[in-house]
Design a protein around this motif. Structure first.
Motif, PDB file in Angstrom:
ATOM      1  N   ASP A 241      16.006  -8.073  86.396  1.00  0.00           N
ATOM      2  CA  ASP A 241      15.382  -8.672  85.151  1.00  0.00           C
ATOM      3  C   ASP A 241      14.090  -8.026  84.775  1.00  0.00           C
ATOM      4  O   ASP A 241      13.699  -7.501  83.656  1.00  0.00           O
ATOM      5  N   LEU A 374      27.580  -9.367  85.853  1.00  0.00           N
ATOM      6  CA  LEU A 374      27.689 -10.443  84.723  1.00  0.00           C
ATOM      7  C   LEU A 374      26.076 -10.640  84.376  1.00  0.00           C
ATOM      8  O   LEU A 374      25.694 -10.661  83.287  1.00  0.00           O
ATOM      9  N   ASN A 375      25.239 -10.435  85.403  1.00  0.00           N
ATOM     10  CA  ASN A 375      23.763 -10.480  85.275  1.00  0.00           C
ATOM     11  C   ASN A 375      23.257  -9.500  84.212  1.00  0.00           C
ATOM     12  O   ASN A 375      22.573  -9.430  83.163  1.00  0.00           O
ATOM     13  N   LEU A 378      24.661 -10.121  80.537  1.00  0.00           N
ATOM     14  CA  LEU A 378      23.870 -11.115  79.824  1.00  0.00           C
ATOM     15  C   LEU A 378      22.582 -10.957  79.542  1.00  0.00           C
ATOM     16  O   LEU A 378      22.067 -11.390  78.318  1.00  0.00           O
ATOM     17  N   ASN A 379      22.041 -10.303  80.450  1.00  0.00           N
ATOM     18  CA  ASN A 379      20.495  -9.731  80.182  1.00  0.00           C
ATOM     19  C   ASN A 379      20.372  -8.731  79.034  1.00  0.00           C
ATOM     20  O   ASN A 379      19.706  -8.893  78.212  1.00  0.00           O
ATOM     21  N   ILE A 381      22.482  -8.812  76.462  1.00  0.00           N
ATOM     22  CA  ILE A 381      22.795  -9.281  75.165  1.00  0.00           C
ATOM     23  C   ILE A 381      21.590 -10.069  75.078  1.00  0.00           C
ATOM     24  O   ILE A 381      21.192 -10.318  73.868  1.00  0.00           O
ATOM     25  N   PHE A 382      21.163 -11.106  75.831  1.00  0.00           N
ATOM     26  CA  PHE A 382      20.127 -12.041  75.603  1.00  0.00           C
ATOM     27  C   PHE A 382      18.775 -11.807  75.406  1.00  0.00           C
ATOM     28  O   PHE A 382      17.851 -12.514  74.888  1.00  0.00           O
ATOM     29  N   THR A 394      19.731 -16.256  82.492  1.00  0.00           N
ATOM     30  CA  THR A 394      20.872 -15.563  83.006  1.00  0.00           C
ATOM     31  C   THR A 394      20.802 -15.519  84.319  1.00  0.00           C
ATOM     32  O   THR A 394      22.000 -15.521  85.034  1.00  0.00           O
ATOM     33  N   VAL A 397      22.564 -18.765  85.744  1.00  0.00           N
ATOM     34  CA  VAL A 397      24.094 -18.811  85.514  1.00  0.00           C
ATOM     35  C   VAL A 397      24.780 -17.936  86.590  1.00  0.00           C
ATOM     36  O   VAL A 397      25.765 -18.071  87.114  1.00  0.00           O
ATOM     37  N   CYS A 398      24.143 -16.699  86.924  1.00  0.00           N
ATOM     38  CA  CYS A 398      24.757 -15.661  87.754  1.00  0.00           C
ATOM     39  C   CYS A 398      24.657 -16.267  89.247  1.00  0.00           C
ATOM     40  O   CYS A 398      25.485 -16.282  90.119  1.00  0.00           O
TER      41      CYS A 398
END
Length: 483
Positions: A241, A374-375, A378-379, A381-382, A394, A397-398
């Motif tokens: 992140d 997935l992380n 999602l990172n 994209i968002f 994110t 969710v992960c």
């Protein structure tokens, strides 16, 4: 209750309970010292400098996976059982392996210094400081792991608290008195850790007198190499992140996120202390077929971790104001989802302990890799759409997905071992998962209305008081089970 009664109760505690208590106290003190120093560092360092220091720590967490294979984690504790008659040689050979790999990696760095500096976004001086830490920290980790396994908490507690005091104390003095403030913070932190790690590095080799042992190196590599995707994915979940925020929206935003992340995950240290003392107990209980005791022991601990996460969410605005300042206040909305993530980190740790014990490392690696991929997706994209706030959600969710994966695999392992009953209390896990997620939404929506938030907190305290007997019963079950 007077002091004499408390002393008497303490004396009657079993060694595992005392160890768990002191590991928790130790980590609370260490985190408290770190938090008390945060207002100084966030006010003296620029947001970019603070963000770069956070990125330095993130890269260290990732690189140590490759330089040490994390040989001091689950594989080492399992090895302490398998090679209990040759622990000193086993330990020194593990350190010999981590030393060899680290020196090879450092040689590769020296071949392409400028290239690697660009990749990591750090200067040559900072990279050399990192390799010093990478070389010696495995000695400290191996020693700490052995102390925890044997419930020898006194030396561990003393050393870690002293190390934290030196790191923070020298860091504050260095940053205040240096024109190169970022380097001063990094160097003092590395110095504090290496001061003790170098001494343990020498002592481990003196005691074991073994740098290379084919059997022990083979064991470590067979156990840990399949886990590298898991370890890497796990740190991607923890650290990517900040790295992605730094690359995509800047180091200043990485600093905002890092402050919020640090505050919201302060309970991870307590959780780690609990889990580190719980892991040997779980292993030994499985060894002795005492699975029912595990369920009794973990039930109150799951309740405790959920409660600590809720407290972190509830006081986020006040904590950020005190420890970081008004300029970081916009980051409060990162805290609820990341604090909720801590609860699911603890859950997946419980499930994966069973997988570790039965050496189903392929399942562990698969679960973590899927969640890490997935992380990253999602990172990517968002964060572009919603900025650094998205990273908190994110992450949540992960970790929920990771917990579900590990629960599925934990059940599979039980079936393979012909264990018919659950080792953990499924109802408690589901109930508290729901409570944590609902509380996260409520807290995020009520940060602007302090009266509403405090009313909710008061209501929670009243409910806890109403069910105090039930809570007391759970704690008593934990104590009996530990004995």
């Amino acid at each position: 209750m007077n002091i004499g009664v408390l002393k008497e109760k303490y004396k009657r505690m079993s060694i595992p309970v005392k160890a768990s208590l002191w590991y928790t106290v130790c980590n609370v003190i260490n985190k408290g010292i770190a938090l008390l120093s945060t207002p100084i560092f966030t006010r003296i360092l620029t947001e970019e400098q603070y963000g770069t220091f956070a990125i330095f720590q993130s890269w260290f967490s990732i690189l140590i996976i490759f330089t040490s294979l994390n040989a001091f984690l689950g594989g080492y504790q399992k090895g302490l059982i398998l090679y209990k008659n040759d622990i000193k040689r086993f330990t020194s050979s593990q350190l010999g392996l981590t030393t060899t790999i680290t020196l090879i990696c450092f040689s590769l760095y020296l071949l392409k210094v400028d290239f690697w500096n660009d990749v990591f976004g750090l200067s040559k001086r900072l990279m050399i400081a990192m390799f010093v830490e990478l070389l010696f920290m495995p000695a400290l980790e191996l020693w700490s792991s052995q102390q925890r396994f044997n419930y020898k908490y006194k030396k561990y507690v003393f050393l870690t608290i002293v190390m934290t005091v030196i790191s923070v104390g020298c860091g504050v003095v260095g940053v205040l008195n240096s024109t190169h403030k970022l380097e001063a913070r990094v160097y003092t932190d590395v110095f504090a850790k290496s001061l003790f790690a170098i001494a343990l590095f020498i002592l481990i080799f003196q005691a074991g007198k073994c740098f290379f042992d084919k059997k022990y190196w083979k064991y470590a590599m067979l156990f840990n190499l399949p886990l590298i995707p898991h370890y890497l994915s796990n740190y991607i979940l923890n650290q990517s992140d900040r790295l992605m925020i730094g690359k995509m929206v800047g180091n200043t935003q990485a600093a905002y996120y890092s402050v919020a992340y640090t505050i919201s995950t302060m309970m991870i240290l307590i959780m780690d202390a609990i889990n580190n003392s719980l892991t040997p107990y779980i292993y030994q209980s499985l060894e002795n077929n005492n699975n029912k005791d595990i369920k009794k022991s973990t039930k109150p601990i799951i309740v405790l971790v959920a409660g600590l996460c809720l407290i972190t969410m509830a006081f986020a605005p006040e904590v950020i104001r005190i420890f970081a300042g008004e300029q970081y206040l916009e980051a409060i909305y990162v805290i609820p989802p990341v604090a909720a993530s801590v609860f699911f980190v603890f859950l997946y740790s419980l499930f994966s302990n069973i997988e570790y014990y039965y050496q189903k490392t392929g399942l562990i690696a698969f679960a973590t890799c899927m969640s890490a991929v997935l992380n990253l997706i999602l990172n990517f994209i968002f964060i572009q759409i919603f900025g650094y706030y998205a990273a908190g959600y994110t992450t949540l969710v992960c970790y929920i997905c990771l917990s579900i994966f590990h629960y599925i695999f934990y059940k599979k392992v039980l079936r393979l071992q012909d264990i018919e009953t659950d080792i953990y209390d499924k109802k408690i896990v589901l109930l508290l998962s729901g409570v944590v997620l609902i509380s996260m939404l409520i807290m995020a929506l009520t940060y602007k209305w302090i009266i509403v938030r405090y009313a909710i907190l008061l209501g929670t305290i009243v409910l806890a008081y109403m069910f105090k007997n039930k809570i007391k019963t759970l704690l008593m079950e934990f104590r009996k089970a530990k004995k």
